[in-house]
Design a protein around this motif. Structure first.
Motif, PDB file in Angstrom:
ATOM      1  N   MET A  69       0.821  -1.214   0.000  1.00 53.77           N
ATOM      2  CA  MET A  69       0.000   0.000   0.000  1.00 53.77           C
ATOM      3  C   MET A  69       0.856   1.266   0.000  1.00 53.77           C
ATOM      4  O   MET A  69       0.563   2.223  -0.700  1.00 53.77           O
ATOM      5  N   LYS A  70       1.961   1.238   0.773  1.00 57.11           N
ATOM      6  CA  LYS A  70       2.849   2.389   0.822  1.00 57.11           C
ATOM      7  C   LYS A  70       3.502   2.635  -0.536  1.00 57.11           C
ATOM      8  O   LYS A  70       3.661   3.775  -0.976  1.00 57.11           O
ATOM      9  N   SER A  71       3.903   1.550  -1.215  1.00 54.89           N
ATOM     10  CA  SER A  71       4.535   1.693  -2.524  1.00 54.89           C
ATOM     11  C   SER A  71       3.547   2.277  -3.534  1.00 54.89           C
ATOM     12  O   SER A  71       3.906   3.111  -4.373  1.00 54.89           O
ATOM     13  N   LEU A  72       2.287   1.842  -3.466  1.00 55.41           N
ATOM     14  CA  LEU A  72       1.265   2.374  -4.359  1.00 55.41           C
ATOM     15  C   LEU A  72       1.045   3.858  -4.093  1.00 55.41           C
ATOM     16  O   LEU A  72       0.872   4.649  -5.025  1.00 55.41           O
ATOM     17  N   ARG A  73       1.075   4.217  -2.819  1.00 52.13           N
ATOM     18  CA  ARG A  73       0.870   5.616  -2.460  1.00 52.13           C
ATOM     19  C   ARG A  73       2.016   6.480  -2.984  1.00 52.13           C
ATOM     20  O   ARG A  73       1.782   7.553  -3.544  1.00 52.13           O
ATOM     21  N   LYS A  74       3.261   6.011  -2.834  1.00 52.03           N
ATOM     22  CA  LYS A  74       4.417   6.749  -3.348  1.00 52.03           C
ATOM     23  C   LYS A  74       4.330   6.884  -4.861  1.00 52.03           C
ATOM     24  O   LYS A  74       4.625   7.923  -5.439  1.00 52.03           O
ATOM     25  N   TYR A  75       3.913   5.809  -5.518  1.00 55.03           N
ATOM     26  CA  TYR A  75       3.774   5.824  -6.974  1.00 55.03           C
ATOM     27  C   TYR A  75       2.737   6.852  -7.398  1.00 55.03           C
ATOM     28  O   TYR A  75       2.938   7.594  -8.363  1.00 55.03           O
ATOM     29  N   ARG A  76       1.622   6.925  -6.661  1.00 54.50           N
ATOM     30  CA  ARG A  76       0.575   7.897  -6.969  1.00 54.50           C
ATOM     31  C   ARG A  76       1.091   9.321  -6.826  1.00 54.50           C
ATOM     32  O   ARG A  76       0.840  10.182  -7.680  1.00 54.50           O
ATOM     33  N   VAL A  77       1.845   9.590  -5.747  1.00 54.32           N
ATOM     34  CA  VAL A  77       2.384  10.931  -5.502  1.00 54.32           C
ATOM     35  C   VAL A  77       3.362  11.326  -6.603  1.00 54.32           C
ATOM     36  O   VAL A  77       3.353  12.463  -7.087  1.00 54.32           O
ATOM     37  N   VAL A  78       4.204  10.379  -7.034  1.00 53.30           N
ATOM     38  CA  VAL A  78       5.185  10.658  -8.104  1.00 53.30           C
ATOM     39  C   VAL A  78       4.471  11.022  -9.393  1.00 53.30           C
ATOM     40  O   VAL A  78       4.856  11.976 -10.090  1.00 53.30           O
ATOM     41  N   VAL A  79       3.408  10.274  -9.720  1.00 51.35           N
ATOM     42  CA  VAL A  79       2.645  10.556 -10.940  1.00 51.35           C
ATOM     43  C   VAL A  79       2.033  11.946 -10.884  1.00 51.35           C
ATOM     44  O   VAL A  79       2.117  12.714 -11.851  1.00 51.35           O
ATOM     45  N   LEU A  80       1.415  12.286  -9.756  1.00 55.06           N
ATOM     46  CA  LEU A  80       0.820  13.609  -9.614  1.00 55.06           C
ATOM     47  C   LEU A  80       1.876  14.706  -9.682  1.00 55.06           C
ATOM     48  O   LEU A  80       1.673  15.745 -10.334  1.00 55.06           O
ATOM     49  N   PHE A  81       2.995  14.484  -9.025  1.00 48.04           N
ATOM     50  CA  PHE A  81       4.081  15.459  -8.981  1.00 48.04           C
ATOM     51  C   PHE A  81       4.620  15.729 -10.387  1.00 48.04           C
ATOM     52  O   PHE A  81       4.757  16.881 -10.821  1.00 48.04           O
ATOM     53  N   VAL A  82       4.922  14.663 -11.118  1.00 44.95           N
ATOM     54  CA  VAL A  82       5.478  14.798 -12.473  1.00 44.95           C
ATOM     55  C   VAL A  82       4.469  15.453 -13.407  1.00 44.95           C
ATOM     56  O   VAL A  82       4.798  16.329 -14.206  1.00 44.95           O
ATOM     57  N   THR A  83       3.202  15.047 -13.295  1.00 48.37           N
ATOM     58  CA  THR A  83       2.159  15.620 -14.153  1.00 48.37           C
ATOM     59  C   THR A  83       1.990  17.108 -13.887  1.00 48.37           C
ATOM     60  O   THR A  83       1.834  17.905 -14.825  1.00 48.37           O
ATOM     61  N   ASP A  84       2.042  17.512 -12.629  1.00 44.42           N
ATOM     62  CA  ASP A  84       1.935  18.929 -12.293  1.00 44.42           C
ATOM     63  C   ASP A  84       3.085  19.719 -12.896  1.00 44.42           C
ATOM     64  O   ASP A  84       2.888  20.828 -13.418  1.00 44.42           O
ATOM     65  N   ILE A  85       4.294  19.185 -12.808  1.00 42.70           N
ATOM     66  CA  ILE A  85       5.463  19.876 -13.380  1.00 42.70           C
ATOM     67  C   ILE A  85       5.287  20.052 -14.886  1.00 42.70           C
ATOM     68  O   ILE A  85       5.557  21.122 -15.444  1.00 42.70           O
ATOM     69  N   ILE A  86       4.827  19.007 -15.557  1.00 47.33           N
ATOM     70  CA  ILE A  86       4.611  19.083 -17.012  1.00 47.33           C
ATOM     71  C   ILE A  86       3.579  20.157 -17.345  1.00 47.33           C
ATOM     72  O   ILE A  86       3.761  20.962 -18.268  1.00 47.33           O
ATOM     73  N   ILE A  87       2.475  20.188 -16.565  1.00 38.78           N
ATOM     74  CA  ILE A  87       1.427  21.185 -16.803  1.00 38.78           C
ATOM     75  C   ILE A  87       1.963  22.596 -16.580  1.00 38.78           C
ATOM     76  O   ILE A  87       1.698  23.519 -17.378  1.00 38.78           O
ATOM     77  N   ILE A  88       2.731  22.804 -15.510  1.00 36.84           N
ATOM     78  CA  ILE A  88       3.290  24.125 -15.199  1.00 36.84           C
ATOM     79  C   ILE A  88       4.231  24.581 -16.309  1.00 36.84           C
ATOM     80  O   ILE A  88       4.146  25.727 -16.800  1.00 36.84           O
ATOM     81  N   CYS A  89       5.115  23.682 -16.730  1.00 36.44           N
ATOM     82  CA  CYS A  89       6.091  24.042 -17.777  1.00 36.44           C
ATOM     83  C   CYS A  89       5.384  24.349 -19.098  1.00 36.44           C
ATOM     84  O   CYS A  89       5.702  25.346 -19.761  1.00 36.44           O
ATOM     85  N   LEU A  90       4.445  23.529 -19.478  1.00 35.83           N
ATOM     86  CA  LEU A  90       3.719  23.759 -20.732  1.00 35.83           C
ATOM     87  C   LEU A  90       2.909  25.051 -20.677  1.00 35.83           C
ATOM     88  O   LEU A  90       2.812  25.784 -21.676  1.00 35.83           O
ATOM     89  N   ALA A  91       2.316  25.361 -19.500  1.00 33.79           N
ATOM     90  CA  ALA A  91       1.520  26.578 -19.354  1.00 33.79           C
ATOM     91  C   ALA A  91       2.389  27.817 -19.535  1.00 33.79           C
ATOM     92  O   ALA A  91       2.023  28.754 -20.260  1.00 33.79           O
ATOM     93  N   TYR A  92       3.552  27.838 -18.876  1.00 36.24           N
ATOM     94  CA  TYR A  92       4.433  29.006 -19.004  1.00 36.24           C
ATOM     95  C   TYR A  92       5.043  29.089 -20.395  1.00 36.24           C
ATOM     96  O   TYR A  92       5.223  30.187 -20.942  1.00 36.24           O
TER      97      TYR A  92
END
Length: 402
Positions: A1-24
């Protein structure tokens, strides 16, 4: 469960960075003079500015803990938080660009980028939530119970919210709502349609194979409540009822407030409240006799009487099995050991037996429940009913004062 949670956070984190970079990147190219867009110097500046902006946004997001949210249970407040944090981060980017004099990141670019970031971050989280809900709903579809809610007020809205977000989510498939207000029919509450009024309940249940009905109207007259509940009971669906407003206030979790139908719900009038203090004065530390004490009414009388601490409870019944059962039940419930529980086998038709019971125990109060009470059965044998229910009391003519 902890590994799944870390994986979820990484996906959200990376996706947010991509959205921020593309927006700017998009805002910079849309709002910058075309003559410098393709220059190496500009590309270097914009790249550095975008990386710095992404770092600022992610620091703010982490400080305010948006990655600790469970995406499946996010709601409008969470999405508003994302929008406000994006605006706050954009303000910090603007201040940084002003302090360090970055010509490629002006207020226009920041405003457009923030709009794109807010839309992007909220949109993909909503999509994820919808996909998770849909997949889970499809998985449990065969196990879900078709549910109809009676009432289309605030209580119904809160129940719908609980069905979507609580631990029982996926247990029920909500068919729709029913309400007598004709102006509401055809409209929706939280995406759930109001299908009709009380007179259409049976048809709606039959058409949609409803298995469970929630009665969610807290403030309603006893007469109307009885009528609606009677209609619901004719459908054969399991019926659960929301109690009165006072009970809801004491327990704000509406799902926990829902209970099975009780006799008061279908009484058709307000229940009569007993004066418990006066009853206690009659029973406490007294000898009480219950005739027919092993029957359905007599045994319940015994259960209630012992709560008022009589000195002695004499239970009279002609059927020894029922008498034994109620005696054992009362003893096992750990009532005051000083209270005597005396089971007596005998018939109220036996005058000599009753004389002896009254002489031996001298009861202060008698609850006379020894009677034939099954009306259809007694209609077949009326003489037995009269002999037991009328003649036994009249013939014995006990002197209760001796």
């Amino acid at each position: 469960m902890k590994s799944l949670r870390k994986y979820r956070v990484v996906v959200l984190f990376v996706t947010d960075i991509i959205i921020i970079c593309l927006a700017y990147l998009t805002s910079a190219f849309l709002l910058t003079n075309n003559s410098v867009v393709f220059s190496i110097k500009y590309n270097t500046l914009i790249s550095n500015a975008i990386i710095a902006s992404a770092v600022i946004y992610e620091i703010v997001f982490n400080l305010f803990g948006i990655y600790r949210n469970i995406t499946r249970y996010e709601n409008g407040k969470d999405y508003l938080k994302y929008i406000l944090l994006s605006a706050f981060s954009g303000l910090i980017v603007f201040l940084a660009s002003y302090i360090f004099k970055l010509p490629v990141v002006g207020y226009k670019q920041i405003i457009l980028a923030n709009v794109l970031i807010a839309v992007g971050i909220v949109s993909y989280r909503v999509i994820i939530r919808f996909m998770l809900t849909t997949v889970r709903g499809e998985t449990n579809k065969n196990e879900q119970k078709n549910l109809l809610i009676i009432g289309a007020g605030e209580a119904a809205r809160d129940i719908i919210k609980a069905l979507k977000t609580s631990s029982i989510r996926g247990t029920y498939h909500l068919i729709g709502l029913v309400d007598d207000n004709q102006n509401k029919i055809g409209y929706t509450i939280s995406g759930v349609k109001i299908l009709g009024d009380r007179y259409e309940i049976k048809e709606i249940c039959k058409k949609n194979k409803v298995e469970t009905i929630f009665f969610s109207i807290a403030n309603i007259s006893a007469k109307d409540k009885k009528e609606i509940l009677n209609i619901c009971q004719e459908t054969g669906a399991k019926l659960r009822v929301l109690p009165g407003t006072a009970d809801i206030i004491r327990n704000k979790n509406l799902m926990q407030n829902l209970r099975d139908v009780e006799i008061d719900d279908i009484l058709g009038r307000e229940p009569i409240l007993l004066n418990n203090d006066s009853i206690g004065e009659l029973i406490e530390n007294k000898t009480i006799l219950v005739t027919g004490g092993g029957g359905s009414i007599g045994s319940e009388l015994c259960r209630q009487i012992v709560k008022y601490n009589p000195k002695r409870l004499v239970i009279l019944d002609i059927y020894e099995n029922n008498l034994y059962n109620i005696e054992m039940e009362l003893r096992q419930n750990h009532y005051d050991e000083k209270m005597e529980i005396i089971p007596v086998v005998g018939s109220v038709r036996d005058k000599e037996r009753l004389d002896k019971i009254f002489k031996d125990y001298r009861p202060y109060l008698v609850f006379h429940a020894a009677a034939h009470k099954h009306v259809p059965l007694m209609q077949i044998s009326p003489f037995e009913a009269i002999k037991n229910n009328v003649f036994s009391s009249k013939k014995n003519d006990i002197n209760f004062n001796r």
